[in-house]
Design a protein around this motif. Structure first.
Motif, PDB file in Angstrom:
ATOM      1  N   UNK A  16       8.686  15.762 -19.686  1.00 37.21           N
ATOM      2  CA  UNK A  16       9.673  17.651 -19.890  1.00 37.21           C
ATOM      3  C   UNK A  16       9.894  18.020 -17.877  1.00 37.21           C
ATOM      4  N   UNK A  17      10.585  18.842 -17.813  1.00 34.16           N
ATOM      5  CA  UNK A  17      10.689  19.336 -16.657  1.00 34.16           C
ATOM      6  C   UNK A  17      11.002  20.908 -17.174  1.00 34.16           C
ATOM      7  N   UNK A  18       9.826  21.301 -16.160  1.00 37.57           N
ATOM      8  CA  UNK A  18      10.526  23.171 -15.447  1.00 37.57           C
ATOM      9  C   UNK A  18      11.250  23.435 -15.354  1.00 37.57           C
ATOM     10  N   UNK A  19      11.950  24.260 -15.996  1.00 38.63           N
ATOM     11  CA  UNK A  19      13.396  24.788 -16.199  1.00 38.63           C
ATOM     12  C   UNK A  19      13.460  26.635 -15.889  1.00 38.63           C
ATOM     13  N   UNK A  59      13.796  15.847 -20.644  1.00 37.49           N
ATOM     14  CA  UNK A  59      14.373  14.764 -20.415  1.00 37.49           C
ATOM     15  C   UNK A  59      14.419  13.535 -20.481  1.00 37.49           C
ATOM     16  N   UNK A  60      12.808  13.432 -20.376  1.00 33.52           N
ATOM     17  CA  UNK A  60      12.766  11.545 -21.011  1.00 33.52           C
ATOM     18  C   UNK A  60      12.599  11.777 -22.538  1.00 33.52           C
ATOM     19  N   UNK A  61      12.965  12.336 -23.190  1.00 28.45           N
ATOM     20  CA  UNK A  61      13.270  12.446 -24.969  1.00 28.45           C
ATOM     21  C   UNK A  61      14.062  12.673 -25.633  1.00 28.45           C
ATOM     22  N   UNK A  62      14.413  13.735 -26.307  1.00 26.61           N
ATOM     23  CA  UNK A  62      15.554  13.970 -26.675  1.00 26.61           C
ATOM     24  C   UNK A  62      16.570  14.523 -26.535  1.00 26.61           C
ATOM     25  N   UNK A  63      16.368  15.023 -24.868  1.00 23.01           N
ATOM     26  CA  UNK A  63      17.186  15.902 -23.778  1.00 23.01           C
ATOM     27  C   UNK A  63      17.415  16.977 -24.075  1.00 23.01           C
ATOM     28  N   UNK A  64      16.876  17.522 -25.389  1.00 21.94           N
ATOM     29  CA  UNK A  64      16.985  19.025 -26.005  1.00 21.94           C
ATOM     30  C   UNK A  64      16.500  20.401 -24.389  1.00 21.94           C
ATOM     31  N   UNK A  65      16.662  21.609 -24.313  1.00 24.91           N
ATOM     32  CA  UNK A  65      16.626  22.501 -23.873  1.00 24.91           C
ATOM     33  C   UNK A  65      15.672  23.563 -24.558  1.00 24.91           C
TER      34      UNK A  65
ATOM     35  N   UNK B 151      11.387   5.884 -34.841  1.00 21.38           N
ATOM     36  CA  UNK B 151      11.611   5.357 -33.918  1.00 21.38           C
ATOM     37  C   UNK B 151      11.384   6.947 -32.647  1.00 21.38           C
ATOM     38  N   UNK B 152      11.571   6.722 -31.762  1.00 23.44           N
ATOM     39  CA  UNK B 152      11.435   7.149 -30.403  1.00 23.44           C
ATOM     40  C   UNK B 152      12.269   7.276 -29.812  1.00 23.44           C
ATOM     41  N   UNK B 153      12.338   7.937 -28.748  1.00 20.44           N
ATOM     42  CA  UNK B 153      12.851   7.777 -27.394  1.00 20.44           C
ATOM     43  C   UNK B 153      11.699   8.613 -26.532  1.00 20.44           C
ATOM     44  N   UNK B 155       8.627   7.223 -22.571  1.00 21.88           N
ATOM     45  CA  UNK B 155      10.053   6.507 -21.738  1.00 21.88           C
ATOM     46  C   UNK B 155       8.430   5.470 -21.465  1.00 21.88           C
ATOM     47  N   UNK B 156       8.393   4.222 -20.648  1.00 20.28           N
ATOM     48  CA  UNK B 156       7.626   4.203 -20.731  1.00 20.28           C
ATOM     49  C   UNK B 156       7.750   2.790 -19.229  1.00 20.28           C
ATOM     50  N   UNK B 157       6.808   2.407 -17.825  1.00 22.37           N
ATOM     51  CA  UNK B 157       6.819   2.703 -16.701  1.00 22.37           C
ATOM     52  C   UNK B 157       7.589   3.120 -15.540  1.00 22.37           C
ATOM     53  N   UNK B 158       7.959   4.164 -16.935  1.00 25.56           N
ATOM     54  CA  UNK B 158       8.955   5.473 -15.953  1.00 25.56           C
ATOM     55  C   UNK B 158      10.625   4.932 -16.382  1.00 25.56           C
ATOM     56  N   UNK B 159      10.351   3.931 -17.361  1.00 23.80           N
ATOM     57  CA  UNK B 159      11.872   3.730 -17.460  1.00 23.80           C
ATOM     58  C   UNK B 159      12.277   4.599 -18.574  1.00 23.80           C
ATOM     59  N   UNK B 160      13.229   4.611 -19.581  1.00 29.45           N
ATOM     60  CA  UNK B 160      13.799   5.718 -20.525  1.00 29.45           C
ATOM     61  C   UNK B 160      13.585   4.452 -21.143  1.00 29.45           C
ATOM     62  N   UNK B 161      13.255   4.644 -22.993  1.00 28.80           N
ATOM     63  CA  UNK B 161      13.709   3.282 -23.908  1.00 28.80           C
ATOM     64  C   UNK B 161      13.718   4.269 -25.047  1.00 28.80           C
ATOM     65  N   UNK B 162      14.639   3.473 -26.126  1.00 28.75           N
ATOM     66  CA  UNK B 162      14.444   4.164 -27.443  1.00 28.75           C
ATOM     67  C   UNK B 162      13.897   3.086 -28.182  1.00 28.75           C
ATOM     68  N   UNK B 163      13.511   3.495 -28.945  1.00 34.23           N
ATOM     69  CA  UNK B 163      12.716   2.056 -29.649  1.00 34.23           C
ATOM     70  C   UNK B 163      12.484   2.581 -31.522  1.00 34.23           C
ATOM     71  N   UNK B 164      12.515   1.498 -32.243  1.00 34.04           N
ATOM     72  CA  UNK B 164      12.079   2.005 -34.104  1.00 34.04           C
ATOM     73  C   UNK B 164      11.642   0.426 -34.129  1.00 34.04           C
ATOM     74  N   UNK B 165      10.441   0.773 -35.588  1.00 37.48           N
ATOM     75  CA  UNK B 165       9.707   0.402 -36.099  1.00 37.48           C
ATOM     76  C   UNK B 165      10.678  -0.851 -37.568  1.00 37.48           C
ATOM     77  N   UNK B 166      10.660  -2.280 -37.291  1.00 41.40           N
ATOM     78  CA  UNK B 166      11.402  -2.312 -37.879  1.00 41.40           C
ATOM     79  C   UNK B 166      10.829  -3.433 -39.274  1.00 41.40           C
ATOM     80  N   UNK B 167      10.197  -3.659 -39.274  1.00 41.87           N
ATOM     81  CA  UNK B 167       9.009  -3.527 -40.013  1.00 41.87           C
ATOM     82  C   UNK B 167       7.547  -3.437 -40.037  1.00 41.87           C
ATOM     83  N   UNK B 168       6.947  -4.571 -41.192  1.00 44.42           N
ATOM     84  CA  UNK B 168       5.253  -3.990 -40.811  1.00 44.42           C
ATOM     85  C   UNK B 168       4.621  -5.564 -40.355  1.00 44.42           C
TER      86      UNK B 168
END
Lengths: 87, 204
Positions: A16-19, A59-65, B151-153, B155-168
């Motif tokens: 998150x970022x404080x805005x 900012x690192x998630x859903x981009x919602x405010x 699913x989730x969006x 960060x991993x090691x400062x890189x943005x990532x979107x992931x979801x689980x496919x199966x078990x």
């Protein structure tokens, strides 16, 4: 500190970022008559010891405010809502 | 003389098929770049949420998730990436076909933006997949809170990532910006090395 984003769930502060202060309201008009209201909006801030309403950007998630109600003495989060209201 | 540009997987020459990392028995995870996918960002226009939901249901027999979830439709799956925002993913409508199709079917209801050449998608599967991801992903993947379809969006090691689980298995699909794909691959293989990993040739 962890924030429970209404969309993503509980996440760490690093996402998150404080805005800024969420309690101020932008004046409706640019007229000279609203000068005092603009000074208030841009510069003047309360400094409450206790619960405060703040804008946070996910900012690192859903981009919602978000509007986060936080006790500035303890960092306890009392409420989180989407700033734009329910999507 | 004009130059002909040809599509090239983000990890071509980087993700080398074979057994890597510790040991030589069964690998802890398998890694595969998913190529030739349709990946498209879809954002609801103001006040069109309900109409969009109905259009997606009739055009793709798919449900738009309200939260961070992956819901598969007949040919297109939708991942919730934020309020009123989704990533549409399709193995059958690759190249630019998915964006063209969505643009036609969701006209006026959503903004559609092709991400197919801008993202890289990696499938990680195997008994140690959670351990590999846990070293960088700040969210909980325990099966009690993150199951197939979750699913989730983040960060991993400062890189943005979107992931979801496919199966078990468990298996997960990881979506990163293409310009970060090589850095992400470096993190992923570093993290997987202690469990042993097998790189499988790229397919969709």
């Amino acid at each position: 500190m962890r924030i429970r984003c209404p969309y993503c769930g509980e996440r760490g502060l690093e996402e998150f970022t404080y805005r800024g202060d969420a309690t101020v309201t932008r004046p409706e008009t640019l007229d000279q008559t609203a000068e005092a209201a603009w000074v208030d909006y841009v510069y003047l801030r309360d400094n409450p010891a206790g619960p405060h309403r703040e804008h946070w950007y996910h900012g690192a998630g859903c981009h919602a405010w978000l509007v986060v109600t936080r006790d500035v003495r303890t960092h306890e989060i009392l409420g989180v809502e989407l700033a734009g209201g329910p999507a | 003389m004009s130059e002909t540009l040809t599509a090239r997987p983000a990890l071509a020459g980087i993700a080398l098929p074979g057994r890597h990392g510790t040991g030589n028995g069964a690998p802890g995870v398998t890694l595969r770049e998913r190529t030739d996918l349709g990946v498209v960002a879809v954002m609801a226009r103001k006040g069109q949420g309900e109409a969009l939901r109905m259009a997606v249901a009739s055009a793709y027999r798919a449900t738009l998730p309200d939260t961070a979830r992956y819901l598969a439709g007949q040919t297109v799956g939708f991942v919730g990436t934020g309020p009123g925002q989704w990533l549409a993913v399709s193995a059958s409508l690759g190249g630019g076909a998915l964006a063209v199709d969505l643009t036609a079917k969701l006209a006026g209801l959503a903004s559609v933006s092709d991400q197919g050449d801008g993202r890289a998608v990696i499938r990680i599967a195997g008994p140690r997949a959670r351990d590999v991801l846990a070293k960088g992903l700040p969210i909980d993947l325990h099966p009690s809170v993150f199951a197939p379809g979750s699913a989730a969006t983040s960060i991993i090691s400062l890189m943005g990532v979107t992931l979801w689980q496919v199966d078990e298995t468990p298996a997960y699909d990881l979506v990163v910006f293409r310009s970060l794909a090589v850095s992400f691959w470096s993190w992923l293989t570093d993290s997987a090395a202690e469990y042993g990993y097998e790189v499988v040739p790229a397919t969709n």
